[in-house]
Design a protein around this motif. Structure first.
Motif: not given
Lengths: 127, 432
Positions: B74, B201-202, B204, B271, B274-275, B278
């Motif tokens: 993730l 939200i992303p 990384d 993963k 999530r988008d 959102k």
């Protein structure tokens, strides 16, 4: 277990005697320096007896419930009797308050006493 | 249970059954059914201790290692850089205290922001009591930390910088990439508390450029009881729980296998979904932010207009106090939280609101609304219908409001407000 007793919630949700008295005989206001609560009390006095009492309060659930309870306890009492109402007796009448609310929100009796003192000042302590 | 209690319980349950709109998702989220399914066998059949040498233990061990990979996937890290903890507070404590201790020969200075979660702030404060020097970075009125201020705060003896990815209360997302470039240049470890961003939200670790990162499954439809600290390979850290060899000796204690399994599954779902989540939450959030000021006069949105979590709405309602609002919303089955003094158990205004300079009189009427993937358009309709009358009802009994109506003037709610944050409290006294 809910945060507030049933009686506190009742007085918070259905507060008695909310409002202002335009031609009040005495008014008293008290603010809490820590959390910023504010209570305003208005009384009408006849023959040394509190005939009517109204309040407005900015504050948490406990502050509103306390104000409501004080107004109910004071109505119909003589000024001397009303001066005997204490913050502790109000909390007791409400079935207790959470410990952290005992000092911050429990100022209703003080505000009422200020209104009585205001009345006495204006009326020379006699009626 | 007495008869009276039983009736009260029944009445409460029935009332809740009418409608329950949960809008406190920064505190906790509802566990996804698919997460729960994945967890159940580890309560019932696969209950071995992951450290046991027998085959039942091996099943648990394998489950933990699978989850470790899922968490790593993730946030773009390697599996052996993920360390499980019981909660985000523990991960934050491990990061702050663990790194400070491991590098104390090099120096004893830390930099944190003034709006960190208490698990970072109080960990830093404790280090401050034990010989460390702590710089608390201020934020602007939107809650943004300036990379320039970070740069200026760094010293020869700085051993850790801890800046949250976003703030759970006002939703402001920090320019972490910019900050990390500055901190990296000085080769100082950078920790970020990504509790309210990971899975939402992303996130990384490579593009953010952080050395340590906290994330928690219960923020994105995983269970309570499992969180993780990402520790980049090469970063030294002193364990804060001594004991056995679990988590490579960096965090002792029997692993909470079902929770870790659920956490892993939540990461897998986050993963891929999530988008979409959102995209669902964002219009609801924006609708609230637009509609609330239309329906209620004298309210203010706290936080940043754009650099904001997709699920966060924080508003201050003038002339009323937050606890009164949330108690009455609770009666309607709407569950929110308040940043007001009276609603916090410490009876102090939120350190976040005071850091962004919200007037204490206005900050007392703060309400925090956080959405989840389960929040529907009907939930928002319901809130928008129920909330304005509640505000009106409380304003009608507010002496501050009647004063405003009569005079057009605002008066302070009280002589002053106490601040949670000692640092700011001192500043305040100086100003006085």
């Amino acid at each position: 277990m809910a945060f507030y007793s049933e009686k506190v919630m009742d007085h918070f949700q259905n507060p008695r005697n909310v409002g202002e008295i335009k031609d009040a005989d005495g008014t008293g206001e008290i603010g809490n320096p820590v959390c910023g609560d504010m209570m305003s009390f208005y009384i009408k006095v006849k023959d040394n007896v509190i005939e009517d009492v109204k309040f407005k309060t900015f504050g948490c659930g406990a502050a509103i419930a306390v104000s409501s309870m004080v107004s109910e306890m004071a109505k119909g009492k003589t000024l001397d009797e009303a001066m005997q109402i204490t913050n502790a007796s109000v909390a007791k009448e409400l079935g207790g308050l959470p410990p952290n609310k005992m000092h911050c929100s429990n100022l209703g009796a003080d505000a009422l006493h200020k209104a009585i003192e205001d009345y006495k000042r204006k009326h020379g302590g006699t009626t | 249970m007495s008869e009276k209690e039983r009736l009260l319980f029944q009445e409460n349950s029935e009332r809740r059954a009418v409608r329950a709109v949960y809008l406190e998702n920064q505190a906790n989220t509802r566990v996804d059914e698919r997460v729960l399914e994945e967890m159940l066998p580890y309560f019932k059949e696969q209950y071995g201790n992951a450290q046991s040498m027998h085959s039942l233990g091996a099943v648990s061990k394998d489950a933990i290692e699978k989850a470790r990979k899922e968490v790593a996937d993730l946030i773009g890290s390697r599996e052996n850089e993920i360390y499980f903890t019981s909660c985000a507070s523990e991960a934050n404590n491990l990061a702050v205290k663990g790194v400070a201790d491991a590098y104390k020969q090099k120096g004893k200075h830390l930099v944190v922001s003034a709006i960190e979660h208490f698990s970072v702030l109080n960990a830093a404060r404790r280090l401050g009591q034990n010989g460390f020097d702590v710089t608390y970075l201020p934020v602007d009125r939107y809650g943004l930390i300036s990379p320039e201020e970070v740069k200026n705060a760094l010293r020869e003896d700085t051993v850790l910088v801890s800046i949250q990815h976003a703030n759970p209360e006002i939703g402001t997302i920090q320019p972490l990439e910019e900050i990390s470039r500055i901190v990296r240049e000085k080769k100082i470890p950078l920790h970020t508390d990504a509790t309210c961003t990971a899975g939402i939200i992303p996130v990384d670790v490579n593009s953010l450029g952080v050395d340590l990162l906290t994330l928690s499954g219960s923020q994105f439809y995983g269970p309570k009881g499992a969180s993780a600290l990402y520790i980049k390979k090469g970063i030294k850290l002193t364990p804060q729980i001594d004991g056995g060899i679990q988590e490579n000796g960096r965090r002792a204690g029997t692993e909470n296998v079902p929770a870790i399994v659920g956490f892993g599954k939540a990461c897998v779902l986050a993963k891929s979904e999530r988008d979409d989540n959102k995209r669902k939450m964002l219009p609801l959030r924006d609708r609230l932010i637009a509609a609330l000021p239309e329906k209620i006069e004298h309210i203010y949105v706290n936080g940043h207009p754009d650099k904001r979590l997709p699920n966060n709405v924080n508003i201050s309602v003038e002339f009323v106090e937050g606890e009164g609002m949330f108690l009455l919303l609770d009666q309607k089955g709407i569950y929110v939280s308040s940043g007001s003094a009276c609603a916090s158990k410490a009876l102090k205004m939120s350190h976040v609101l005071s850091a962004i300079n919200v007037d204490p009189a206005v900050g007392q009427g703060s309400i925090l609304i956080t959405l989840s993937k389960y929040t529907t358009s009907e939930d928002i309709d319901y809130l928008l219908a129920e909330f304005p009358p509640i505000v009106k009802r409380l304003r009608d009994m507010s002496p501050l409001y009647s004063y405003f109506l009569k005079t057009g003037q605002r008066r302070p709610a009280g002589p002053g407000t106490d601040y949670e944050h000692e640092h700011e409290h001192e500043q305040n006294q100086e100003e006085e």
